[in-house]
Each structure stands twice: as C-alpha cells, then as structure tokens.
Design a protein around this motif. Structure first.
Motif, PDB file in Angstrom:
ATOM      1  N   GLU A 119     -36.860  11.566  -0.750  1.00 15.31           N
ATOM      2  CA  GLU A 119     -35.881  10.524  -0.421  1.00 15.31           C
ATOM      3  C   GLU A 119     -35.155  10.045  -1.678  1.00 15.31           C
ATOM      4  N   ILE A 120     -35.875   9.938  -2.795  1.00 15.48           N
ATOM      5  CA  ILE A 120     -35.224   9.578  -4.060  1.00 15.48           C
ATOM      6  C   ILE A 120     -34.180  10.634  -4.421  1.00 15.48           C
ATOM      7  N   TRP A 121     -34.544  11.906  -4.259  1.00 11.48           N
ATOM      8  CA  TRP A 121     -33.567  12.960  -4.530  1.00 11.48           C
ATOM      9  C   TRP A 121     -32.369  12.827  -3.608  1.00 11.48           C
ATOM     10  N   TRP A 122     -32.604  12.603  -2.301  1.00  8.81           N
ATOM     11  CA  TRP A 122     -31.508  12.497  -1.353  1.00  8.81           C
ATOM     12  C   TRP A 122     -30.561  11.373  -1.737  1.00  8.81           C
ATOM     13  N   GLN A 123     -31.119  10.237  -2.135  1.00 10.07           N
ATOM     14  CA  GLN A 123     -30.284   9.093  -2.498  1.00 10.07           C
ATOM     15  C   GLN A 123     -29.476   9.349  -3.764  1.00 10.07           C
ATOM     16  N   SER A 124     -29.910  10.292  -4.584  1.00  5.49           N
ATOM     17  CA  SER A 124     -29.195  10.588  -5.832  1.00  5.49           C
ATOM     18  C   SER A 124     -28.223  11.755  -5.691  1.00  5.49           C
ATOM     19  N   TRP A 125     -28.285  12.495  -4.592  1.00  5.42           N
ATOM     20  CA  TRP A 125     -27.458  13.686  -4.411  1.00  5.42           C
ATOM     21  C   TRP A 125     -26.008  13.289  -4.166  1.00  5.42           C
ATOM     22  N   ASP A 126     -25.094  13.930  -4.863  1.00  2.00           N
ATOM     23  CA  ASP A 126     -23.699  13.525  -4.725  1.00  2.00           C
ATOM     24  C   ASP A 126     -23.178  13.737  -3.307  1.00  2.00           C
ATOM     25  N   ARG A 127     -23.662  14.742  -2.595  1.00  4.50           N
ATOM     26  CA  ARG A 127     -23.168  15.011  -1.250  1.00  4.50           C
ATOM     27  C   ARG A 127     -23.661  13.984  -0.228  1.00  4.50           C
ATOM     28  N   ALA A 128     -24.670  13.204  -0.583  1.00  2.00           N
ATOM     29  CA  ALA A 128     -25.171  12.164   0.325  1.00  2.00           C
ATOM     30  C   ALA A 128     -24.425  10.842   0.162  1.00  2.00           C
ATOM     31  N   GLN A 129     -23.569  10.738  -0.863  1.00  2.00           N
ATOM     32  CA  GLN A 129     -22.881   9.483  -1.142  1.00  2.00           C
ATOM     33  C   GLN A 129     -21.686   9.316  -0.202  1.00  2.00           C
ATOM     34  N   LYS A 130     -21.604   8.163   0.459  1.00  2.00           N
ATOM     35  CA  LYS A 130     -20.526   7.885   1.392  1.00  2.00           C
ATOM     36  C   LYS A 130     -19.814   6.583   1.016  1.00  2.00           C
ATOM     37  N   ASP A 131     -18.808   6.229   1.798  1.00  4.76           N
ATOM     38  CA  ASP A 131     -17.966   5.100   1.428  1.00  4.76           C
ATOM     39  C   ASP A 131     -18.729   3.783   1.456  1.00  4.76           C
ATOM     40  N   HIS A 132     -18.170   2.782   0.793  1.00  7.01           N
ATOM     41  CA  HIS A 132     -18.769   1.450   0.687  1.00  7.01           C
ATOM     42  C   HIS A 132     -20.172   1.486   0.070  1.00  7.01           C
ATOM     43  N   GLY A 133     -20.422   2.488  -0.775  1.00  9.48           N
ATOM     44  CA  GLY A 133     -21.712   2.566  -1.455  1.00  9.48           C
ATOM     45  C   GLY A 133     -22.874   2.848  -0.537  1.00  9.48           C
ATOM     46  N   THR A 134     -22.640   3.593   0.548  1.00 17.10           N
ATOM     47  CA  THR A 134     -23.697   3.897   1.513  1.00 17.10           C
ATOM     48  C   THR A 134     -24.097   5.365   1.422  1.00 17.10           C
ATOM     49  N   LEU A 135     -25.111   5.717   2.201  1.00 21.03           N
ATOM     50  CA  LEU A 135     -25.677   7.062   2.176  1.00 21.03           C
ATOM     51  C   LEU A 135     -25.553   7.732   3.531  1.00 21.03           C
ATOM     52  N   CYS A 136     -25.369   9.025   3.513  1.00 18.27           N
ATOM     53  CA  CYS A 136     -25.451   9.818   4.736  1.00 18.27           C
ATOM     54  C   CYS A 136     -26.899   9.836   5.222  1.00 18.27           C
ATOM     55  N   VAL A 137     -27.080   9.654   6.522  1.00 13.63           N
ATOM     56  CA  VAL A 137     -28.408   9.833   7.091  1.00 13.63           C
ATOM     57  C   VAL A 137     -28.570  11.311   7.439  1.00 13.63           C
ATOM     58  N   SER A 138     -29.731  11.855   7.213  1.00 12.88           N
ATOM     59  CA  SER A 138     -29.942  13.283   7.440  1.00 12.88           C
ATOM     60  C   SER A 138     -31.089  13.495   8.410  1.00 12.88           C
ATOM     61  N   CYS A 139     -30.877  14.381   9.374  1.00  9.41           N
ATOM     62  CA  CYS A 139     -31.915  14.681  10.360  1.00  9.41           C
ATOM     63  C   CYS A 139     -33.141  15.309   9.718  1.00  9.41           C
ATOM     64  N   HIS A 140     -32.933  16.067   8.651  1.00  7.88           N
ATOM     65  CA  HIS A 140     -34.018  16.861   8.086  1.00  7.88           C
ATOM     66  C   HIS A 140     -34.827  16.142   7.028  1.00  7.88           C
ATOM     67  N   THR A 141     -34.227  15.196   6.296  1.00 12.42           N
ATOM     68  CA  THR A 141     -34.921  14.541   5.188  1.00 12.42           C
ATOM     69  C   THR A 141     -35.086  13.048   5.427  1.00 12.42           C
TER      70      THR A 141
END
Length: 374
Positions: free
Chosen positions: A53-75
């Motif tokens: 989860e720490i990796w996911w939160q740091s991944w550039d592709r998970a970064q979305k607008d308003h400083g939020t994160l993409c939710v992922s079904c797999h992680t």
C-alpha cells in the motif's frame, strides 16, 4: 482516529530499495507441501500489505486530482478488506498511518464527488471510460469504507454518502439493470467485462455487512432488489470465479441461489480441489493470456483463499475446507508474509510491482479466510 499523515510524508517512510526487499516474492512460494507449518504469521502478512500500500500511494500512476489516489481492485481493495480484521487479531486499535492516508483519500473523493475527476477520461482512454471509471469507483468506495465501519457497529455519514453515489449510478434499465458499468481494459479479473458481475456480488456482500441494519433501509429497497435480481438472472452465464463470489453473497441473501445451484457449485469446487489441498485460478474460468503465454496451473493463494472463504461463510466445515486452510497456512511465505498468485493476463516478472498484483489480492483474501471464525 489520528489525523491522516500526508501522502508525501508516507512516501518517505520506507526507501524504495528497502520496500522492494521487504515484499519480494520467491518464485517457489506455492510449491511447499501442505504440512509445512502449523500456523500463519499475521505480522508478516500485515507487513506485506502495508508495504504494498505504501508503494501504491507513492506510484505516479496512482496519483489523481485534488491530491487523491486511484483505488485499485488488486492492491488497495484487498488491503482495505483485510486490514481491519488483521489489526483486530494483532491487538492494534487504530488504523496505521498508511491506512489513514488511504481512507483520507477515499473520504475526500466521496465528499468532493461532484468536483473530482474520473480516474480515466474519454479524451485520453477512449469513449465510455469516464462512465466505467465513475461507476467502478463508486462501488469500490462503498465496499472499502464499509470494511472499516463494520467493526465499529456504526455506518458513518461518509460511507452512507458513498453508497448513495453508487446507487445513483446503478443501471436502471437494459439487460444489466441492477449492476454498474465496470472499468474494462481487458485485464482479467479486475478490469474486464466479467468484472461487472464480480463487483456487483461484492457490493451485495458490503450491503449485508454494513452496520446500522443498512440492508433493511427502505430508501435502498428498490436498489437492493434490482442488484439481487441482476445477480440471480446473470448467474448461469458467469465464469466459475464469479459464481464463487455470488456464493459469498448468497451466504447473506440465501434466495440469491437456488438449492440446486448452490449444491452444484459446491460439489464442483470439491472436484477441483488439488491433492495438495489448494485450488488454481486457471480452473475458475476460460482464461487466455493476452501475450499468448500459458497460464500458471499450480495451486495459488488467491483461488484457494477465495474458495475457502466462500465455503466458510456458507457454514461449510469439512475436510475440504480444512485442507484449504492447511494449504494457506503452509504456503504463506514467512519472509515476505505474502501468498503467491499469478497474472491471468501476462507472464509477468514476479519480482516486479505489477507482477505482485495478484499476490496482493491473494494475501488480502488469505487473511480473511484464515481469520474467519469457524
């Protein structure tokens, strides 16, 4: 609950090289005999899930607008489903900083639902992707937030809003009425056409587990009826993996499956159990990898965990379930804490971050299966 730690701060918690070492999966993790270990390591499982989860939160592709994160079904979804149970077993009362950062992002997107952008735009990814993205996110938000509310016995206002957003997007007409248009990039099982049924069934599970008797709220009666009707009407056409998730929903809504459907499904699962006690994801659908490579056919952590959990939730307590639990206990990698599963889409490098996506799901569901009270 402590104030959520900023995402930027979280990214500095674990250096990338240390994190990769922490969560690396050996390729032989699923080859151990089913008698290798009498217990499972909750601390190691938590360490793996936190690291991913720490990796996911740091991944550039998970970064979305308003400083939020993409939710992922797999992680992220398996992390959210497993961590409240895992923390309870470990005696940790409060969500970790990593969990709080995830929750803060989801809650922010729920609060700003009419302002935040869909994760995928039509302009970049093609027509229809905004609807797919919005529908899928609405369900994932409700499912993940409910996982945190359920242990408290109270449904938060934010989670109620997340459900309301999902119900507002539920298909009201056509052959798929009662479901949600799902994100489809032809990546099985999370982002494909068949994912629509899979997550509709998990939405039913979330409704049933939501506190404050949410399932009997008159305001959602028509929505819930439509959802269960969709699951019933489309059951026969589903791959076996989706039928297993429907079996989980049927534990809470018994009329969802007829007695013959339930018996036939459970009997089939028994026949597919491997001599080592596990199950293989390759047996649960007519999968073909998009790169043309052969599927991995060994018993894996995801299939074994999902089937074992579904049987447990339906009150099955027999040697098949015990053998599944024994396989899971034996095949946790005690160094990384993970259970191994392999991609249905590509022959991925098991040491890569994308190569661990199915193992992320396997680990989350293995925690739920092994923590289930028999």
């Amino acid at each position: 609950m402590k104030a959520p730690q900023p995402l930027a701060a979280l990214r500095s918690i674990v250096p990338a090289t240390v994190l990769l070492a922490l969560v690396s999966l050996p390729s032989h993790a699923a080859d151990k005999p089913a008698t290798a270990s009498p217990t499972w390591d909750r601390q190691a499982a938590a360490r793996y899930l936190e690291g991913r989860e720490i990796w996911w939160q740091s991944w550039d592709r998970a970064q979305k607008d308003h400083g939020t994160l993409c939710v992922s079904c797999h992680t992220q979804a398996p992390f959210a489903l497993a961590m409240p149970t895992l923390r309870h077993d470990l005696g940790h009362a409060q969500p970790s900083d990593t969990e709080q950062a995830m929750l803060a992002s989801i809650q922010k997107r729920v609060r700003m639902w009419n302002e935040v952008q869909p994760f995928y735009s039509d302009a970049v990814y093609g027509a229809g992707k905004e609807v797919e993205s919005r529908d899928a996110e609405s369900v994932l938000n409700a499912v993940m937030l409910t996982s945190y509310d359920a242990p408290t016995g109270h449904l938060s206002d934010t989670t109620r809003d997340a459900f309301a957003h999902a119900w507002a997007l539920q298909s009201a007409a056509g052959p798929d009425a009662g479901s949600w248009v799902w994100q489809n990039f032809d990546y099985t099982p999370w982002e494909s056409r068949e994912s629509q049924y899979h997550w509709a069934a998990l939405m039913a599970v979330a409704v049933a587990s939501a506190p404050d008797n949410y399932r009997n709220n008159p305001a959602i009666a028509a929505n819930l009826t439509a959802l269960l009707g969709y699951l019933q009407n489309h059951y026969d056409a589903q791959p076996l993996l989706n039928k297993i998730v429907a079996l989980r929903a049927a534990a809470q809504f018994p009329s969802l499956l007829t007695k013959p459907q339930r018996s036939a499904l459970i009997d089939l699962l028994y026949t597919l159990q491997r001599p080592d006690g596990g199950w293989s994801l390759s047996d649960l659908g007519a999968w073909k990898r998009r790169d043309g490579t052969p599927l991995e056919t060994r018993s894996d952590g995801y299939a074994t965990a999902v089937i074992t959990l579904a049987l447990e939730e339906n009150g099955v307590a027999n040697p098949h379930v015990q053998h599944g639990r024994t396989w899971l206990i034996a095949n946790q990698d005690k160094t990384t804490g993970a259970w191994t599963a392999w991609s249905l889409n590509k022959n991925r490098d098991p040491q890569s971050d994308a190569g661990k996506f199915m193992s992320d799901a396997a680990t989350g569901y293995a925690v739920l299966a092994l923590a289930h009270q028999k």
